[in-house]
Design a protein around this motif. Sequence first.
Motif, mmCIF file in Angstrom:
data_model
loop_
_atom_site.group_PDB
_atom_site.id
_atom_site.type_symbol
_atom_site.label_atom_id
_atom_site.label_comp_id
_atom_site.label_asym_id
_atom_site.label_seq_id
_atom_site.Cartn_x
_atom_site.Cartn_y
_atom_site.Cartn_z
ATOM 1 N N TYR A 37 160.685 87.273 88.083
ATOM 2 C CA TYR A 37 160.914 87.531 86.504
ATOM 3 C C TYR A 37 161.720 86.615 85.951
ATOM 4 C CZ TYR A 37 158.097 91.900 86.558
ATOM 5 O OH TYR A 37 157.419 93.002 86.787
ATOM 6 N N GLN A 39 164.564 86.065 82.875
ATOM 7 C CA GLN A 39 165.199 86.743 81.720
ATOM 8 C C GLN A 39 166.283 85.825 81.002
ATOM 9 O OE1 GLN A 39 168.406 89.775 82.640
ATOM 10 N NE2 GLN A 39 167.260 91.099 81.230
ATOM 11 N N GLU A 44 164.823 90.114 77.397
ATOM 12 C CA GLU A 44 163.438 90.663 77.974
ATOM 13 C C GLU A 44 163.139 90.101 79.090
ATOM 14 O OE1 GLU A 44 160.323 89.914 74.970
ATOM 15 O OE2 GLU A 44 158.695 91.099 76.349
ATOM 16 N N MET A 45 162.251 90.700 80.109
ATOM 17 C CA MET A 45 162.061 90.470 81.429
ATOM 18 C C MET A 45 160.529 89.833 81.244
ATOM 19 S SD MET A 45 163.831 90.971 84.036
ATOM 20 C CE MET A 45 165.207 91.713 84.573
ATOM 21 N N PHE B 105 157.818 94.578 80.156
ATOM 22 C CA PHE B 105 159.548 95.053 79.740
ATOM 23 C C PHE B 105 159.508 95.117 78.233
ATOM 24 C CE2 PHE B 105 161.758 95.822 83.899
ATOM 25 C CZ PHE B 105 160.767 95.297 84.621
ATOM 26 N N GLY B 106 160.437 95.998 78.017
ATOM 27 C CA GLY B 106 160.991 95.857 76.605
ATOM 28 C C GLY B 106 162.211 94.865 76.605
ATOM 29 N N SER B 107 162.656 94.616 75.468
ATOM 30 C CA SER B 107 163.739 93.923 75.291
ATOM 31 C C SER B 107 165.186 94.811 75.420
ATOM 32 C CB SER B 107 163.922 93.164 73.825
ATOM 33 O OG SER B 107 162.923 92.408 73.635
#
Lengths: 115, 114
Positions: A37, A39, A44-45, B105-107
């Motif tokens: 991922y 970031q 956010e991911m 995912f959310g932030s």
Amino acid sequence: AQKITQTQPGMFVQEKEAVTLDCTYDTSDPSYGLFWYKQPSSGEMIFLIYQGSYDQQNATEGRYSLNFQKARKSANLVISASQLGDSAMYFCAMRGVRAGNMLTFGGGTRLMVKP
Amino acid sequence: GAGVSQSPRYKVAKRGQDVALRCDPISGHVSLFWYQQALGQGPEFLTYFQNEAQLDKSGLPSDRFFAERPEGSVSTLKIQRTQQEDSAVYLCASTRSVQGYGYTFGSGTRLTVV
């Protein structure tokens, strides 16, 4: 128990060059998945790439490829032709079938792309 | 909605105050996860729902932490009597299916306890 180790807290790379971010893992689960991922500072991911433990070929997604070496328990992320927008935190994560559906994350690597 | 929505985006709480963090997953997503991310570290698992059932809460750090998802959609993470060590970003993620790998995912909600 599952464990992900990312040994590079921070890395610099010149724009347009390739960079490898290291990830090693430990698990007793016979079947597992490995994730990377991104970031950015927004928090956010962002999913980049996935590799299943039984996949025969290394995963690729555009400029991202995963160098999966099962015997060495490593799953390094290779980013080709780095761009300024690649500057962010990068996390390696895994999910094991026995361990449930949650992801276990490493501590991350901060990548900084220099113009 | 198009993505996972979390609110509030930022929360400042006085020590001892109770807080509630909301997660609105992608419509139809079965699985929902909460993670806690301390500054400069990777996210750590807190709890997992499959529809309305909380199947794993092994990551909740203390009994001050409580999560619910009563109708199998929106989830709330509640922290009672907040302490400074609770300061972190709380991330929510959802997936369409139980075995899917498409975690969205959310932030996150950045909680600061002062």
